[in-house]
Design a protein around this motif. Sequence first.
Motif, PDB file in Angstrom:
ATOM      1  N   GLN A   1       0.840  -1.181   0.000  1.00 30.37           N
ATOM      2  CA  GLN A   1       0.000   0.000   0.000  1.00 30.37           C
ATOM      3  C   GLN A   1       0.879   1.236   0.000  1.00 30.37           C
ATOM      4  OE1 GLN A   1      -3.174  -0.357  -0.232  1.00 30.37           O
ATOM      5  NE2 GLN A   1      -4.130   1.586   0.325  1.00 30.37           N
ATOM      6  N   VAL A   2       0.679   2.108  -0.988  1.00 24.35           N
ATOM      7  CA  VAL A   2       1.452   3.338  -1.088  1.00 24.35           C
ATOM      8  C   VAL A   2       0.627   4.497  -0.554  1.00 24.35           C
ATOM      9  CG1 VAL A   2       2.483   4.978  -2.693  1.00 24.35           C
ATOM     10  CG2 VAL A   2       2.798   2.520  -3.047  1.00 24.35           C
ATOM     11  N   GLN A   3       1.262   5.358   0.199  1.00 23.54           N
ATOM     12  CA  GLN A   3       0.599   6.555   0.720  1.00 23.54           C
ATOM     13  C   GLN A   3       1.443   7.782   0.450  1.00 23.54           C
ATOM     14  OE1 GLN A   3      -0.151   5.714   4.944  1.00 23.54           O
ATOM     15  NE2 GLN A   3      -2.331   5.639   4.475  1.00 23.54           N
ATOM     16  N   LEU A   4       0.772   8.894   0.170  1.00 24.17           N
ATOM     17  CA  LEU A   4       1.415  10.194   0.066  1.00 24.17           C
ATOM     18  C   LEU A   4       0.828  11.086   1.157  1.00 24.17           C
ATOM     19  CD1 LEU A   4       1.386  10.897  -3.797  1.00 24.17           C
ATOM     20  CD2 LEU A   4       3.182   9.845  -2.425  1.00 24.17           C
ATOM     21  N   VAL A   5       1.681  11.697   1.937  1.00 26.88           N
ATOM     22  CA  VAL A   5       1.232  12.552   3.026  1.00 26.88           C
ATOM     23  C   VAL A   5       1.862  13.927   2.867  1.00 26.88           C
ATOM     24  CG1 VAL A   5       1.138  12.892   5.510  1.00 26.88           C
ATOM     25  CG2 VAL A   5       0.950  10.586   4.562  1.00 26.88           C
ATOM     26  N   GLU A   6       0.989  14.940   2.737  1.00 28.33           N
ATOM     27  CA  GLU A   6       1.447  16.319   2.583  1.00 28.33           C
ATOM     28  C   GLU A   6       1.496  17.013   3.940  1.00 28.33           C
ATOM     29  OE1 GLU A   6      -1.391  16.122  -1.232  1.00 28.33           O
ATOM     30  OE2 GLU A   6      -1.702  15.694   0.896  1.00 28.33           O
ATOM     31  N   SER A   7       2.312  18.044   4.012  1.00 29.32           N
ATOM     32  CA  SER A   7       2.365  18.903   5.190  1.00 29.32           C
ATOM     33  C   SER A   7       2.872  20.273   4.759  1.00 29.32           C
ATOM     34  CB  SER A   7       3.277  18.309   6.264  1.00 29.32           C
ATOM     35  OG  SER A   7       4.602  18.185   5.779  1.00 29.32           O
ATOM     36  N   GLY A   8       2.671  21.255   5.634  1.00 31.15           N
ATOM     37  CA  GLY A   8       3.227  22.580   5.385  1.00 31.15           C
ATOM     38  C   GLY A   8       2.239  23.634   4.951  1.00 31.15           C
ATOM     39  N   GLY A   9       0.977  23.273   4.760  1.00 28.70           N
ATOM     40  CA  GLY A   9      -0.006  24.282   4.390  1.00 28.70           C
ATOM     41  C   GLY A   9      -0.318  25.198   5.546  1.00 28.70           C
ATOM     42  N   GLY A  10      -1.082  26.235   5.267  1.00 32.70           N
ATOM     43  CA  GLY A  10      -1.466  27.164   6.314  1.00 32.70           C
ATOM     44  C   GLY A  10      -1.968  28.462   5.736  1.00 32.70           C
ATOM     45  N   SER A  11      -2.033  29.478   6.602  1.00 33.95           N
ATOM     46  CA  SER A  11      -2.513  30.803   6.205  1.00 33.95           C
ATOM     47  C   SER A  11      -1.376  31.808   6.272  1.00 33.95           C
ATOM     48  CB  SER A  11      -3.642  31.241   7.128  1.00 33.95           C
ATOM     49  OG  SER A  11      -4.763  30.394   7.010  1.00 33.95           O
ATOM     50  N   VAL A  12      -1.241  32.601   5.230  1.00 34.10           N
ATOM     51  CA  VAL A  12      -0.207  33.629   5.190  1.00 34.10           C
ATOM     52  C   VAL A  12      -0.774  34.882   4.555  1.00 34.10           C
ATOM     53  CG1 VAL A  12       1.731  32.024   5.095  1.00 34.10           C
ATOM     54  CG2 VAL A  12       0.675  32.837   2.965  1.00 34.10           C
ATOM     55  N   GLN A  13      -0.086  35.991   4.777  1.00 33.05           N
ATOM     56  CA  GLN A  13      -0.466  37.247   4.128  1.00 33.05           C
ATOM     57  C   GLN A  13       0.135  37.304   2.729  1.00 33.05           C
ATOM     58  OE1 GLN A  13       0.835  40.354   6.797  1.00 33.05           O
ATOM     59  NE2 GLN A  13      -1.020  40.187   8.034  1.00 33.05           N
ATOM     60  N   PRO A  14      -0.456  38.122   1.857  1.00 27.36           N
ATOM     61  CA  PRO A  14       0.140  38.301   0.528  1.00 27.36           C
ATOM     62  C   PRO A  14       1.610  38.708   0.632  1.00 27.36           C
ATOM     63  CG  PRO A  14      -2.033  39.274   0.589  1.00 27.36           C
ATOM     64  CD  PRO A  14      -1.718  38.848   1.998  1.00 27.36           C
ATOM     65  N   GLY A  15       2.430  38.102  -0.226  1.00 25.64           N
ATOM     66  CA  GLY A  15       3.864  38.348  -0.187  1.00 25.64           C
ATOM     67  C   GLY A  15       4.624  37.370   0.682  1.00 25.64           C
ATOM     68  N   GLY A  16       3.895  36.581   1.449  1.00 23.78           N
ATOM     69  CA  GLY A  16       4.535  35.620   2.339  1.00 23.78           C
ATOM     70  C   GLY A  16       4.982  34.362   1.620  1.00 23.78           C
ATOM     71  N   SER A  17       5.530  33.437   2.412  1.00 28.92           N
ATOM     72  CA  SER A  17       6.077  32.190   1.873  1.00 28.92           C
ATOM     73  C   SER A  17       5.575  30.991   2.662  1.00 28.92           C
ATOM     74  CB  SER A  17       7.611  32.207   1.922  1.00 28.92           C
ATOM     75  OG  SER A  17       8.147  33.238   1.123  1.00 28.92           O
ATOM     76  N   LEU A  18       5.511  29.873   1.987  1.00 25.00           N
ATOM     77  CA  LEU A  18       5.209  28.584   2.605  1.00 25.00           C
ATOM     78  C   LEU A  18       6.015  27.513   1.882  1.00 25.00           C
ATOM     79  CD1 LEU A  18       1.316  28.560   3.043  1.00 25.00           C
ATOM     80  CD2 LEU A  18       3.014  28.624   4.887  1.00 25.00           C
ATOM     81  N   ARG A  19       6.315  26.456   2.600  1.00 25.94           N
ATOM     82  CA  ARG A  19       6.996  25.311   1.989  1.00 25.94           C
ATOM     83  C   ARG A  19       6.168  24.062   2.239  1.00 25.94           C
ATOM     84  NH1 ARG A  19      12.334  21.884   3.537  1.00 25.94           N
ATOM     85  NH2 ARG A  19      13.179  21.542   1.431  1.00 25.94           N
ATOM     86  N   LEU A  20       5.713  23.452   1.166  1.00 31.61           N
ATOM     87  CA  LEU A  20       4.956  22.213   1.259  1.00 31.61           C
ATOM     88  C   LEU A  20       5.907  21.028   1.099  1.00 31.61           C
ATOM     89  CD1 LEU A  20       1.845  23.046  -0.976  1.00 31.61           C
ATOM     90  CD2 LEU A  20       2.232  23.570   1.440  1.00 31.61           C
ATOM     91  N   SER A  21       5.587  19.960   1.819  1.00 33.82           N
ATOM     92  CA  SER A  21       6.336  18.718   1.704  1.00 33.82           C
ATOM     93  C   SER A  21       5.367  17.576   1.465  1.00 33.82           C
ATOM     94  CB  SER A  21       7.130  18.434   2.978  1.00 33.82           C
ATOM     95  OG  SER A  21       8.056  19.447   3.249  1.00 33.82           O
ATOM     96  N   CYS A  22       5.832  16.559   0.773  1.00 32.76           N
ATOM     97  CA  CYS A  22       5.015  15.369   0.526  1.00 32.76           C
ATOM     98  C   CYS A  22       5.925  14.155   0.565  1.00 32.76           C
ATOM     99  CB  CYS A  22       4.319  15.474  -0.824  1.00 32.76           C
ATOM    100  SG  CYS A  22       3.455  13.982  -1.342  1.00 32.76           S
ATOM    101  N   VAL A  23       5.608  13.244   1.469  1.00 35.58           N
ATOM    102  CA  VAL A  23       6.407  12.036   1.642  1.00 35.58           C
ATOM    103  C   VAL A  23       5.627  10.827   1.161  1.00 35.58           C
ATOM    104  CG1 VAL A  23       7.646  10.591   3.265  1.00 35.58           C
ATOM    105  CG2 VAL A  23       7.535  13.049   3.650  1.00 35.58           C
ATOM    106  N   ALA A  24       6.261  10.029   0.318  1.00 37.81           N
ATOM    107  CA  ALA A  24       5.665   8.778  -0.141  1.00 37.81           C
ATOM    108  C   ALA A  24       6.189   7.628   0.702  1.00 37.81           C
ATOM    109  CB  ALA A  24       6.000   8.538  -1.610  1.00 37.81           C
ATOM    110  N   SER A  25       5.303   6.708   1.065  1.00 41.18           N
ATOM    111  CA  SER A  25       5.709   5.564   1.865  1.00 41.18           C
ATOM    112  C   SER A  25       4.995   4.310   1.375  1.00 41.18           C
ATOM    113  CB  SER A  25       5.401   5.813   3.348  1.00 41.18           C
ATOM    114  OG  SER A  25       4.007   5.950   3.538  1.00 41.18           O
ATOM    115  N   GLY A  26       5.531   3.156   1.776  1.00 40.45           N
ATOM    116  CA  GLY A  26       4.955   1.886   1.358  1.00 40.45           C
ATOM    117  C   GLY A  26       5.998   1.042   0.649  1.00 40.45           C
TER     118      GLY A  26
END
Length: 124
Positions: A1-26
């Motif tokens: 069984q393969v799974q992808l799990v994302e993290s790193g989302g959220g709320s920011v103001q315009p001009g801000g930054s975010l970094r999303l990550s996604c790990v595959a396992s199985g």
Amino acid sequence: QVQLVESGGGSVQPGGSLRLSCVASGSILSIDAMGWRRQAPGKERELVAAITSDGSTDYADSVKGRFTISRDNAKHTVYLQMNSLKPEDTAVYYCNAHIRSRIGPFATHDGNHWGQGTQVTVSP
């Protein structure tokens, strides 16, 4: 069984930054292309960025110069660095990957897998 799990989302103001990550396992044998897509309310899911196993990248015109996709093959992980975020970047971001996995002693499966999505909200 393969799974992808994302993290790193959220709320920011315009001009801000975010970094999303996604790990595959199985029972992963290999991962070909990996990417990020997003879906805003009332809109179709669209490609944001994609990266091949050898590091070639592709971006939607709307994010070129602001977003950077990268991957760590040893960790089965893909990242999306998002800078200079705009309100129109607000969406649920989904990770996807084309993965060859082992499903039995002598059997493998090639398939496109999706994460559960992570919300990104850009607002003043």
